[in-house]
Scaffold this motif. Structure first.
Motif, PDB file in Angstrom:
ATOM      1  N   ALA A  10       7.216   4.975  -0.167  1.00 27.57           N
ATOM      2  CA  ALA A  10       7.256   3.856   0.263  1.00 27.57           C
ATOM      3  C   ALA A  10       7.555   3.882   1.767  1.00 27.57           C
ATOM      4  CB  ALA A  10       8.382   3.078  -0.365  1.00 27.57           C
ATOM      5  N   THR A  46      11.997   2.669  -8.476  1.00 25.36           N
ATOM      6  CA  THR A  46      11.681   1.137  -8.967  1.00 25.36           C
ATOM      7  C   THR A  46      13.096   0.383  -8.700  1.00 25.36           C
ATOM      8  OG1 THR A  46      11.633   1.508 -11.043  1.00 25.36           O
ATOM      9  CG2 THR A  46       9.695   1.511  -9.822  1.00 25.36           C
ATOM     10  N   LEU A  65      13.534  -1.314  -5.480  1.00 20.63           N
ATOM     11  CA  LEU A  65      12.486  -1.913  -4.583  1.00 20.63           C
ATOM     12  C   LEU A  65      13.025  -3.622  -4.301  1.00 20.63           C
ATOM     13  CD1 LEU A  65       9.256  -1.146  -6.848  1.00 20.63           C
ATOM     14  CD2 LEU A  65       9.998  -0.595  -4.399  1.00 20.63           C
ATOM     15  N   LEU A 101       4.099   0.352  -0.610  1.00 17.01           N
ATOM     16  CA  LEU A 101       4.146   1.457  -1.588  1.00 17.01           C
ATOM     17  C   LEU A 101       2.428   2.295  -1.443  1.00 17.01           C
ATOM     18  CD1 LEU A 101       5.676   0.350  -4.786  1.00 17.01           C
ATOM     19  CD2 LEU A 101       6.775   1.577  -3.082  1.00 17.01           C
ATOM     20  N   PHE A 133       1.129 -10.468  -0.811  1.00 17.48           N
ATOM     21  CA  PHE A 133       0.720  -8.945  -0.909  1.00 17.48           C
ATOM     22  C   PHE A 133      -0.667  -8.628  -0.665  1.00 17.48           C
ATOM     23  CE2 PHE A 133       4.382  -8.952  -3.859  1.00 17.48           C
ATOM     24  CZ  PHE A 133       4.585  -7.830  -4.106  1.00 17.48           C
ATOM     25  N   SER A 172      -3.508  -5.325  -0.879  1.00 17.81           N
ATOM     26  CA  SER A 172      -3.775  -3.949  -1.249  1.00 17.81           C
ATOM     27  C   SER A 172      -5.115  -3.785  -0.950  1.00 17.81           C
ATOM     28  CB  SER A 172      -3.484  -3.963  -2.848  1.00 17.81           C
ATOM     29  OG  SER A 172      -3.649  -2.663  -3.280  1.00 17.81           O
ATOM     30  N   PHE A 217       5.157  -4.634  -7.913  1.00 14.29           N
ATOM     31  CA  PHE A 217       4.945  -3.265  -7.135  1.00 14.29           C
ATOM     32  C   PHE A 217       5.368  -2.271  -8.588  1.00 14.29           C
ATOM     33  CE2 PHE A 217       6.984  -4.029  -2.884  1.00 14.29           C
ATOM     34  CZ  PHE A 217       5.658  -3.535  -2.267  1.00 14.29           C
ATOM     35  N   TYR A 264       1.967  -2.134 -10.009  1.00 13.61           N
ATOM     36  CA  TYR A 264       1.042  -0.954  -9.134  1.00 13.61           C
ATOM     37  C   TYR A 264       1.457   0.315  -9.458  1.00 13.61           C
ATOM     38  CZ  TYR A 264      -0.747   1.326  -4.887  1.00 13.61           C
ATOM     39  OH  TYR A 264      -1.303   1.946  -4.029  1.00 13.61           O
TER      40      TYR A 264
END
Length: 126
Positions: free
Chosen positions: A9, A26, A29, A49, A69, A71, A104, A107
């Motif tokens: 992270a 986790t 988070l 992450l 988000f 990615s 998260f 993922y």
């Protein structure tokens, strides 16, 4: 070994600074995302992450309590990715910390291709 143990992270600040956090369970988070929300009007930052330097998921807090988000899976072989610095990106939003943690965890627990298929069902960032 699960995929989640390979994820690290970081905090990414609006001023461009990046703070590595190392491996984060986790269970932590939600705390990190709440800290990002609390800093929205101070030194704003998002939480990310990553699997490696080319595959990451970042969440940025929004004024309404949700998170936006982003990615990417950067590809070294693509001419377009070399020119733009980007690969196949995903953008979606969630309404609250609990949904952000769930994104998260998704993922962390899925292979990249499976995560991309699942993320197609998430709301798109407006």
């Amino acid at each position: 070994m699960s995929m989640a143990t390979d994820l690290r992270a970081y905090r990414v600040y609006d001023d461009g600074a990046i703070e590595e956090l190392g491996r984060v369970p986790t269970a932590r988070l939600g705390e990190l995302l709440a800290q990002a929300q609390a800093a929205l009007h101070d030194r704003a930052h998002g939480i990310g992450l990553y699997r490696d330097q080319r595959d990451f998921l970042e969440a940025r807090p929004a004024e309404d309590g949700g998170f936006a988000f982003h990615s990417d899976r950067l590809s070294r072989g693509s001419v377009l990715s070399r020119l733009s610095g980007r690969g196949a990106g995903l953008d979606f939003s969630v309404a609250n910390v609990e949904q952000a943690v769930a994104a998260f965890v998704c993922y962390a627990g899925l292979a990249r291709d499976s995560f991309e298929r699942k993320a197609a069902d998430f709301p798109k960032v407006r």
